[in-house]
Design a protein around this motif. Structure first.
Motif, PDB file in Angstrom:
ATOM      1  N   ALA A 143       0.518 -14.603  29.387  1.00 51.03           N
ATOM      2  CA  ALA A 143       0.816 -15.816  28.637  1.00 51.03           C
ATOM      3  C   ALA A 143       2.135 -16.368  29.152  1.00 51.03           C
ATOM      4  CB  ALA A 143       0.924 -15.508  27.153  1.00 51.03           C
ATOM      5  N   ASN A 144       2.133 -17.607  29.601  1.00 55.78           N
ATOM      6  CA  ASN A 144       3.343 -18.277  30.048  1.00 55.78           C
ATOM      7  C   ASN A 144       4.223 -18.497  28.821  1.00 55.78           C
ATOM      8  OD1 ASN A 144       5.271 -20.267  30.804  1.00 55.78           O
ATOM      9  ND2 ASN A 144       3.900 -20.995  32.414  1.00 55.78           N
ATOM     10  N   ILE A 145       5.467 -18.003  28.849  1.00 56.08           N
ATOM     11  CA  ILE A 145       6.314 -18.093  27.652  1.00 56.08           C
ATOM     12  C   ILE A 145       6.847 -19.503  27.422  1.00 56.08           C
ATOM     13  CG2 ILE A 145       6.945 -15.661  27.759  1.00 56.08           C
ATOM     14  CD1 ILE A 145       9.758 -16.616  28.626  1.00 56.08           C
ATOM     15  N   ASP A 146       6.777 -20.379  28.424  1.00 57.63           N
ATOM     16  CA  ASP A 146       7.261 -21.747  28.254  1.00 57.63           C
ATOM     17  C   ASP A 146       6.243 -22.651  27.569  1.00 57.63           C
ATOM     18  OD1 ASP A 146       9.742 -21.269  29.420  1.00 57.63           O
ATOM     19  OD2 ASP A 146       8.952 -21.615  31.434  1.00 57.63           O
ATOM     20  N   GLY A 167       6.206 -14.628  32.242  1.00 61.37           N
ATOM     21  CA  GLY A 167       5.024 -14.446  31.417  1.00 61.37           C
ATOM     22  C   GLY A 167       5.043 -13.104  30.710  1.00 61.37           C
ATOM     23  N   GLN A 168       4.322 -13.046  29.605  1.00 58.31           N
ATOM     24  CA  GLN A 168       4.150 -11.785  28.894  1.00 58.31           C
ATOM     25  C   GLN A 168       2.746 -11.282  29.195  1.00 58.31           C
ATOM     26  OE1 GLN A 168       4.382 -11.843  24.611  1.00 58.31           O
ATOM     27  NE2 GLN A 168       4.734  -9.650  24.534  1.00 58.31           N
ATOM     28  N   VAL A 169       2.655 -10.033  29.633  1.00 63.59           N
ATOM     29  CA  VAL A 169       1.378  -9.448  30.015  1.00 63.59           C
ATOM     30  C   VAL A 169       0.567  -9.134  28.758  1.00 63.59           C
ATOM     31  CG1 VAL A 169       0.264  -7.530  31.214  1.00 63.59           C
ATOM     32  CG2 VAL A 169       2.378  -8.498  32.117  1.00 63.59           C
ATOM     33  N   ILE A 170      -0.656  -9.648  28.732  1.00 61.03           N
ATOM     34  CA  ILE A 170      -1.565  -9.393  27.616  1.00 61.03           C
ATOM     35  C   ILE A 170      -2.473  -8.217  27.946  1.00 61.03           C
ATOM     36  CG2 ILE A 170      -3.454 -10.354  26.247  1.00 61.03           C
ATOM     37  CD1 ILE A 170      -2.206 -13.130  26.846  1.00 61.03           C
ATOM     38  N   ILE A 215       9.657  -6.628  36.630  1.00 64.85           N
ATOM     39  CA  ILE A 215       9.533  -6.436  35.195  1.00 64.85           C
ATOM     40  C   ILE A 215      10.898  -6.792  34.598  1.00 64.85           C
ATOM     41  CG2 ILE A 215       9.130  -4.802  33.334  1.00 64.85           C
ATOM     42  CD1 ILE A 215       7.431  -3.162  35.334  1.00 64.85           C
ATOM     43  N   LEU A 216      10.926  -7.832  33.766  1.00 64.92           N
ATOM     44  CA  LEU A 216      12.188  -8.285  33.182  1.00 64.92           C
ATOM     45  C   LEU A 216      12.528  -7.518  31.905  1.00 64.92           C
ATOM     46  CD1 LEU A 216      11.686 -12.120  33.633  1.00 64.92           C
ATOM     47  CD2 LEU A 216      13.020 -10.565  35.063  1.00 64.92           C
ATOM     48  N   GLY A 256       2.380  -6.103  27.220  1.00 59.53           N
ATOM     49  CA  GLY A 256       3.578  -6.336  26.421  1.00 59.53           C
ATOM     50  C   GLY A 256       4.825  -6.577  27.250  1.00 59.53           C
ATOM     51  N   ASP A 257       4.799  -6.217  28.532  1.00 57.86           N
ATOM     52  CA  ASP A 257       5.954  -6.434  29.404  1.00 57.86           C
ATOM     53  C   ASP A 257       6.156  -7.920  29.679  1.00 57.86           C
ATOM     54  OD1 ASP A 257       6.169  -3.693  29.599  1.00 57.86           O
ATOM     55  OD2 ASP A 257       5.544  -3.580  31.698  1.00 57.86           O
ATOM     56  N   TYR A 258       7.417  -8.314  29.841  1.00 62.80           N
ATOM     57  CA  TYR A 258       7.755  -9.652  30.319  1.00 62.80           C
ATOM     58  C   TYR A 258       8.035  -9.527  31.807  1.00 62.80           C
ATOM     59  CZ  TYR A 258       8.134 -11.283  25.533  1.00 62.80           C
ATOM     60  OH  TYR A 258       7.855 -11.621  24.239  1.00 62.80           O
ATOM     61  N   VAL A 259       7.403 -10.378  32.609  1.00 56.01           N
ATOM     62  CA  VAL A 259       7.512 -10.265  34.061  1.00 56.01           C
ATOM     63  C   VAL A 259       7.859 -11.611  34.690  1.00 56.01           C
ATOM     64  CG1 VAL A 259       5.940  -8.296  34.247  1.00 56.01           C
ATOM     65  CG2 VAL A 259       5.008 -10.592  34.325  1.00 56.01           C
TER      66      VAL A 259
END
Length: 83
Positions: free
Chosen positions: A59-62, A38-41, A77-78, A14-17
């Motif tokens: 998952a690449n958010i772009d 990316g968001q960690v699955i 970790i963003l 669930g983290d955005y990194v």
């Protein structure tokens, strides 16, 4: 968390990194600017210690592409997950 402890050890699903893109990047100036978010699955542990992450499914958010990456290319970790 100390400065000697790598941040990728604290990543949770669930983290955005921020992730270093090391492919096709030989120029050191371009390497410093070549990141993606990316968001960690899922977090995948190692054989010796299953709680020490060695791989992440992200998952690449772009573009929505789902890929598996080595844990050590996670820079920061963003945004932590809410759980």
């Amino acid at each position: 968390m100390t400065s000697a402890t790598p941040e990728f050890l604290f990543v949770r699903p669930g983290d955005y990194v921020a992730i270093k893109n090391e492919e096709n990047c030989k120029d050191t100036k371009a390497k410093n600017k070549n990141y993606w978010v990316g968001q960690v699955i899922d977090c995948i542990g190692g054989a010796r210690n299953p709680t020490s992450w060695t791989l992440f499914q992200v998952a690449n958010i772009d573009n929505g592409e789902i890929t598996i990456i080595n844990a050590d290319i996670v820079e920061k970790i963003l945004k932590p997950s809410k759980s």
